[in-house]
Design an enzyme around this catalytic site. Structure first.
Site, short mmCIF file in Angstrom:
data_model
loop_
_atom_site.label_atom_id
_atom_site.label_comp_id
_atom_site.label_asym_id
_atom_site.label_seq_id
_atom_site.Cartn_x
_atom_site.Cartn_y
_atom_site.Cartn_z
CE LYS A 18 -5.77 -1.22 -4.85
NZ LYS A 18 -4.46 -1.39 -5.92
NE ARG A 26 -6.41 -6.16 -2.05
CZ ARG A 26 -5.54 -5.82 -2.81
NH1 ARG A 26 -5.12 -6.09 -4.06
NH2 ARG A 26 -4.70 -4.93 -2.16
NE ARG A 71 4.71 -0.74 -7.10
CZ ARG A 71 3.54 -1.19 -6.80
NH1 ARG A 71 2.39 -0.34 -6.47
NH2 ARG A 71 3.00 -2.64 -7.09
NE ARG A 81 4.00 -4.33 -4.14
CZ ARG A 81 2.71 -4.12 -4.10
NH1 ARG A 81 2.61 -2.73 -3.60
NH2 ARG A 81 1.94 -4.66 -4.40
NE ARG A 91 0.10 -7.18 -8.02
CZ ARG A 91 0.97 -6.07 -8.15
NH1 ARG A 91 2.07 -6.24 -8.60
NH2 ARG A 91 0.50 -4.84 -7.78
#
Ligand code: AP5
Length: 220
Positions: A16, A91, A132, A164, A175
């Site tokens: 996203k 959220r 990532r 990250r 998450r």
């Protein structure tokens, strides 16, 4: 173009952020990424950054009050007057109740408010986040699916890419759990209001972007 606010939804690692950045460039609207804003505060070592660092490292959500203050402040900036692309907000039910009336007021009768859901399975999320690499400027890469031109360097700003600290398997699990419990239920509202477009986020990045553009065209 009339005032346009687009909210990009999707589980962690769905892409996203990648798609929100593309929309921001394409539509020339500012990107409001709450994850990027919070990571910037952590990098600065600000009181806010210190408050949220551990929460984010655990994969939990930052409080609605803190997030509300951030959004309020960001929406007051002049560049958000014509609209914006939201990545990562709202959220929770409380965040949605805070944001939607504000945006409806800003868009008025002529403007547009659209939700975009980037759908990806939990299995795909887990395999994606391991590869990532991120840059502090907000650009995101993937070692296999979207590699930078020069190893470990951002194509846009030349900054050093990093992993990250919430991209560890146990944090990814947390998450995903938080997303399914707190954020997924928000989508019913957008769907019932006829304000949601859904795209298959498991296609290659360019194809996902094409799908979003095609479906958005009918809504804007
Ligand atoms: P945030 O930074 O928003 O994290 P997230 O929601 O977990 O989402 P990600 O950024 O991990 O993933 P993404 O879907 O943007 O995917 P990306 O494009 O990077 O928030 C971090 C934390 O901040 C939260 O956990 C929370 O603690 C806090 N927070 C933020 N907002 C909050 C709020 N409103 N309330 C409370 N707390 C809040 O892509 C992932 C990888 O896949 C990349 O490597 C990318 O290159 C690759 N990729 C993308 N698309 C594709 C594709 N189609 N095919 C193959 N690879 C792809």
């Amino acid at each position: 173009m009339n005032k346009t606010f687009i909210i990009v939804f999707g589980p962690p690692g769905s892409g996203k952020g990648t798609q929100a950045k593309k929309l921001s460039d394409k539509l020339n609207l500012p990107l409001i990424s709450t994850g990027d804003i919070l990571r910037h505060e952590i990098k600065l070592g600000s009181p806010l950054g210190k408050k949220v660092e551990q929460i984010m490292a655990r994969g939990s959500y930052v409080s609605d009050e803190i997030m509300g203050e951030i959004i309020e402040k960001r929406l007051r900036k002049a560049d958000a007057r014509a609209g914006a692309i939201f990545d990562g907000y709202p959220r929770t039910e409380a965040q949605q109740k805070f944001l939607v009336p504000k945006l409806k007021k800003l868009t008025g009768k002529e403007g547009k408010l659209v939700g975009v859901l980037v759908e990806v399975s939990d299995k795909e999320v887990k395999s994606r986040l391991g590869g990532r690499r991120a840059c502090i400027c907000g650009q995101v890469y993937h070692l296999k699916f979207n590699p930078p031109k020069v190893t470990s360097r951002c194509d846009d700003c030349g900054g050093k890419l990093y992993v990250r600290n919430d991209d560890k398997p146990e944090v990814i699990k947390e998450r995903l759990k938080t997303y399914h419990e707190k954020t997924e239920p928000l989508l019913a509202f957008w769907s019932e209001e006829g304000m949601l477009i859904e795209v298959n986020g498991e296609l290659p990045i360019a194809k996902v972007a094409q799908e979003i553009a095609r479906k958005l065209k009918k809504m804007l």
